[in-house]
Design a protein around this motif. Sequence first.
Motif, PDB file in Angstrom:
ATOM      1  N   PRO A  79       1.403  -1.564   0.278  1.00  0.00           N
ATOM      2  CA  PRO A  79       0.290   0.186  -0.124  1.00  0.00           C
ATOM      3  C   PRO A  79       0.851   1.573  -0.142  1.00  0.00           C
ATOM      4  CG  PRO A  79      -1.123  -1.605   0.969  1.00  0.00           C
ATOM      5  CD  PRO A  79       0.119  -2.154   0.905  1.00  0.00           C
ATOM      6  N   ILE A  80       1.585   1.316   0.801  1.00  0.00           N
ATOM      7  CA  ILE A  80       2.765   2.371   0.677  1.00  0.00           C
ATOM      8  C   ILE A  80       3.760   2.679  -0.402  1.00  0.00           C
ATOM      9  CG2 ILE A  80       4.540   1.354   1.907  1.00  0.00           C
ATOM     10  CD1 ILE A  80       2.908   5.163   2.696  1.00  0.00           C
ATOM     11  N   HIS A 140      -8.742  -0.321   7.251  1.00  0.00           N
ATOM     12  CA  HIS A 140      -8.156   0.241   8.030  1.00  0.00           C
ATOM     13  C   HIS A 140      -6.835   0.449   7.727  1.00  0.00           C
ATOM     14  CE1 HIS A 140     -10.650  -2.184  11.030  1.00  0.00           C
ATOM     15  NE2 HIS A 140     -11.100  -1.141  10.961  1.00  0.00           N
ATOM     16  N   ALA A 143      -7.399   2.940   4.787  1.00  0.00           N
ATOM     17  CA  ALA A 143      -7.752   4.735   5.394  1.00  0.00           C
ATOM     18  C   ALA A 143      -6.381   5.028   5.822  1.00  0.00           C
ATOM     19  CB  ALA A 143      -9.148   4.366   6.604  1.00  0.00           C
ATOM     20  N   LEU A 144      -5.904   3.780   6.824  1.00  0.00           N
ATOM     21  CA  LEU A 144      -4.268   4.354   7.595  1.00  0.00           C
ATOM     22  C   LEU A 144      -3.274   4.646   5.991  1.00  0.00           C
ATOM     23  CD1 LEU A 144      -4.060   2.226  10.075  1.00  0.00           C
ATOM     24  CD2 LEU A 144      -4.080   4.669  10.212  1.00  0.00           C
ATOM     25  N   GLU A 147      -4.400   8.398   4.374  1.00  0.00           N
ATOM     26  CA  GLU A 147      -4.265   8.986   5.216  1.00  0.00           C
ATOM     27  C   GLU A 147      -3.033   9.595   5.505  1.00  0.00           C
ATOM     28  OE1 GLU A 147      -6.592  11.084   6.649  1.00  0.00           O
ATOM     29  OE2 GLU A 147      -8.472  10.321   5.692  1.00  0.00           O
ATOM     30  N   ALA A 148      -2.117   8.571   5.575  1.00  0.00           N
ATOM     31  CA  ALA A 148      -0.650   8.911   5.599  1.00  0.00           C
ATOM     32  C   ALA A 148      -0.163   9.598   4.139  1.00  0.00           C
ATOM     33  CB  ALA A 148       0.584   7.687   5.202  1.00  0.00           C
ATOM     34  N   ALA A 151      -0.967  13.485   4.006  1.00  0.00           N
ATOM     35  CA  ALA A 151       0.119  13.356   5.248  1.00  0.00           C
ATOM     36  C   ALA A 151       0.794  14.267   4.409  1.00  0.00           C
ATOM     37  CB  ALA A 151      -0.311  12.234   6.165  1.00  0.00           C
ATOM     38  N   LEU A 180       8.258  10.443   6.357  1.00  0.00           N
ATOM     39  CA  LEU A 180       7.406  10.232   7.171  1.00  0.00           C
ATOM     40  C   LEU A 180       7.017   8.380   7.488  1.00  0.00           C
ATOM     41  CD1 LEU A 180       4.095  10.261   8.273  1.00  0.00           C
ATOM     42  CD2 LEU A 180       3.630   8.917   5.789  1.00  0.00           C
ATOM     43  N   THR A 184       7.457   7.446  11.946  1.00  0.00           N
ATOM     44  CA  THR A 184       6.865   6.481  12.296  1.00  0.00           C
ATOM     45  C   THR A 184       7.741   4.687  12.808  1.00  0.00           C
ATOM     46  OG1 THR A 184       6.761   5.512   9.871  1.00  0.00           O
ATOM     47  CG2 THR A 184       4.352   7.066  10.736  1.00  0.00           C
TER      48      THR A 184
ATOM     49  N   GLU B 147       0.472  15.125  11.603  1.00  0.00           N
ATOM     50  CA  GLU B 147      -0.254  14.356  10.021  1.00  0.00           C
ATOM     51  C   GLU B 147      -1.099  13.291  10.627  1.00  0.00           C
ATOM     52  OE1 GLU B 147      -2.534  16.331   8.472  1.00  0.00           O
ATOM     53  OE2 GLU B 147      -1.648  18.642   8.777  1.00  0.00           O
ATOM     54  N   ALA B 148       0.181  12.081  10.875  1.00  0.00           N
ATOM     55  CA  ALA B 148       0.287  10.759  11.384  1.00  0.00           C
ATOM     56  C   ALA B 148      -0.874  10.587  11.673  1.00  0.00           C
ATOM     57  CB  ALA B 148       1.792  10.652  10.915  1.00  0.00           C
ATOM     58  N   ALA B 151      -4.060  11.170  11.512  1.00  0.00           N
ATOM     59  CA  ALA B 151      -5.269  10.027  10.621  1.00  0.00           C
ATOM     60  C   ALA B 151      -4.938   9.022  11.193  1.00  0.00           C
ATOM     61  CB  ALA B 151      -3.732   9.561   9.603  1.00  0.00           C
ATOM     62  N   VAL B 152      -3.994   9.225  12.699  1.00  0.00           N
ATOM     63  CA  VAL B 152      -4.463   7.858  13.774  1.00  0.00           C
ATOM     64  C   VAL B 152      -5.612   7.662  14.230  1.00  0.00           C
ATOM     65  CG1 VAL B 152      -3.896   6.744  15.515  1.00  0.00           C
ATOM     66  CG2 VAL B 152      -2.329   6.781  13.188  1.00  0.00           C
ATOM     67  N   LYS B 154      -7.830   9.505  13.001  1.00  0.00           N
ATOM     68  CA  LYS B 154      -9.645   9.596  12.503  1.00  0.00           C
ATOM     69  C   LYS B 154      -9.991   8.265  12.421  1.00  0.00           C
ATOM     70  CE  LYS B 154     -11.356  10.870   8.286  1.00  0.00           C
ATOM     71  NZ  LYS B 154     -11.330  10.135   7.453  1.00  0.00           N
ATOM     72  N   VAL B 155      -8.746   7.175  12.192  1.00  0.00           N
ATOM     73  CA  VAL B 155      -9.445   5.835  11.560  1.00  0.00           C
ATOM     74  C   VAL B 155      -9.112   5.503  13.303  1.00  0.00           C
ATOM     75  CG1 VAL B 155      -8.519   3.731  11.365  1.00  0.00           C
ATOM     76  CG2 VAL B 155      -7.854   5.946   9.968  1.00  0.00           C
ATOM     77  N   ARG B 159     -13.272   4.034  14.471  1.00  0.00           N
ATOM     78  CA  ARG B 159     -13.576   2.719  14.081  1.00  0.00           C
ATOM     79  C   ARG B 159     -14.627   2.568  15.769  1.00  0.00           C
ATOM     80  NH1 ARG B 159      -8.404  -1.412  13.648  1.00  0.00           N
ATOM     81  NH2 ARG B 159      -9.384  -3.455  13.739  1.00  0.00           N
ATOM     82  N   SER B 176      -3.941   1.755  15.893  1.00  0.00           N
ATOM     83  CA  SER B 176      -4.610   2.128  14.850  1.00  0.00           C
ATOM     84  C   SER B 176      -2.659   2.536  14.226  1.00  0.00           C
ATOM     85  CB  SER B 176      -5.144   3.506  14.296  1.00  0.00           C
ATOM     86  OG  SER B 176      -6.277   2.950  14.519  1.00  0.00           O
ATOM     87  N   GLU B 179      -0.984  -0.246  13.459  1.00  0.00           N
ATOM     88  CA  GLU B 179      -1.419  -0.814  11.942  1.00  0.00           C
ATOM     89  C   GLU B 179      -0.519   0.335  10.772  1.00  0.00           C
ATOM     90  OE1 GLU B 179      -5.116  -2.347  11.780  1.00  0.00           O
ATOM     91  OE2 GLU B 179      -5.752  -0.687  11.513  1.00  0.00           O
ATOM     92  N   LEU B 180      -0.839   1.892  11.227  1.00  0.00           N
ATOM     93  CA  LEU B 180       0.342   2.895  10.572  1.00  0.00           C
ATOM     94  C   LEU B 180       1.690   3.005  10.169  1.00  0.00           C
ATOM     95  CD1 LEU B 180       0.359   5.473   8.825  1.00  0.00           C
ATOM     96  CD2 LEU B 180       1.056   6.930  10.846  1.00  0.00           C
ATOM     97  N   LYS B 181       2.294   2.085  11.941  1.00  0.00           N
ATOM     98  CA  LYS B 181       3.744   1.712  11.318  1.00  0.00           C
ATOM     99  C   LYS B 181       3.853   0.674  10.601  1.00  0.00           C
ATOM    100  CE  LYS B 181       5.358   3.201  16.147  1.00  0.00           C
ATOM    101  NZ  LYS B 181       5.587   2.922  17.215  1.00  0.00           N
ATOM    102  N   VAL B 183       1.755  -0.144   8.236  1.00  0.00           N
ATOM    103  CA  VAL B 183       1.805  -0.005   6.543  1.00  0.00           C
ATOM    104  C   VAL B 183       3.162   1.000   6.114  1.00  0.00           C
ATOM    105  CG1 VAL B 183       0.014   2.280   5.402  1.00  0.00           C
ATOM    106  CG2 VAL B 183      -0.540   0.224   6.859  1.00  0.00           C
TER     107      VAL B 183
END
Lengths: 187, 187
Positions: A79-80, A140, A143-144, A147-148, A151, A180, A184, B147-148, B151-152, B154-155, B159, B176, B179-181, B183
């Motif tokens: 995805p990224i 999820h 969405a993440l 949104e990332a 950003a 980013l 993260t 911003e990250a 995003a976290v 919001k998601v 949920r 979340s 999950e962002l990490k 992603v």
Amino acid sequence: MGRWEPNTRERLARAALELFGERGYEQTTVAEIARRAGLTERTYFRHYADKREVLFGGAEALREAFTRAVAEAPASAAPIDVMAAGLVAIAAVFPERGTARQRHSVVGSHPELLERELIKRATLAAAVTEALRARGVPDHAAALAAEAGMAVFKVGYERWIAPAEQRELPDLLRESLSELKAVTAGG
Amino acid sequence: MGRWEPNTRERLARAALELFGERGYEQTTVAEIARRAGLTERTYFRHYADKREVLFGGAEALREAFTRAVAEAPASAAPIDVMAAGLVAIAAVFPERGTARQRHSVVGSHPELLERELIKRATLAAAVTEALRARGVPDHAAALAAEAGMAVFKVGYERWIAPAEQRELPDLLRESLSELKAVTAGG
């Protein structure tokens, strides 16, 4: 006036930016924008619903470019990486930097314009989320990632239009994405 | 009416949500909200500038909680861990889930409310960016981390208020963030 002209939307957008810069957004009327572009008010309203909208004519093209890039990324792409492809694709549909700077300055100084900008951005994020889901990315994560991506876009874009910045948008978007990832991963 | 009462703001907010649910947002007046809360219209306007604003009374508390957590995180904490601390802090100032669901449903179905919601979120992101800069985080990393974090938030938040969701907000925010990490590391 009234004769067929190519790029009517772009001409109106350019005329609007000129006038907003010269007289201010509040003080400019749709009739004046149309006149400056050598067109009629009726033609204006065939292309834009109201005075605000002339500043957001590119939103549709942006969404199309982004979601197409997402849909067409290799099936194996994470995805990224799909986001990275989408960011490069939208960089290609951007106006030149001077125009973007003018536009940003008008939008940033009027709450009603900023509100519409944020709505457009949220709409773009939702469309990208949907495009990721259509690739089979779980809800999820989609969405993440979207949104990332937003950003990264925001930070890279603001950097691009900053005074004295010389580097090009695709480079700055790539750099923001790397940052980013570093941020993260830092926890 | 008019006598001193604790939690005037909260009472007005509760009355507003009730009425928006019963009659719809458009059909409800400020006078009716005040009456339902057992207060006067004048009292309403001492607390909220307009009808929209009663739905955003928590924004200030949210910003304070988030920026305080950022400022107070250990000096050695990486920006993303600082974000995690901020997210846990805001989870603590949220209303209970039923109220959040009602509110979300009203805001989501009115463009003018959604616009204000997005402005509040952008304001929060800017405040968090500033708080990170004040810790010495470089500009772009601060903006990207903030911003990250949004995003976290919001998601995780969406949920939390989804139908049938049972888990608590802090857990969902932590999940979340993980999950962002995942992603962003996936590329």
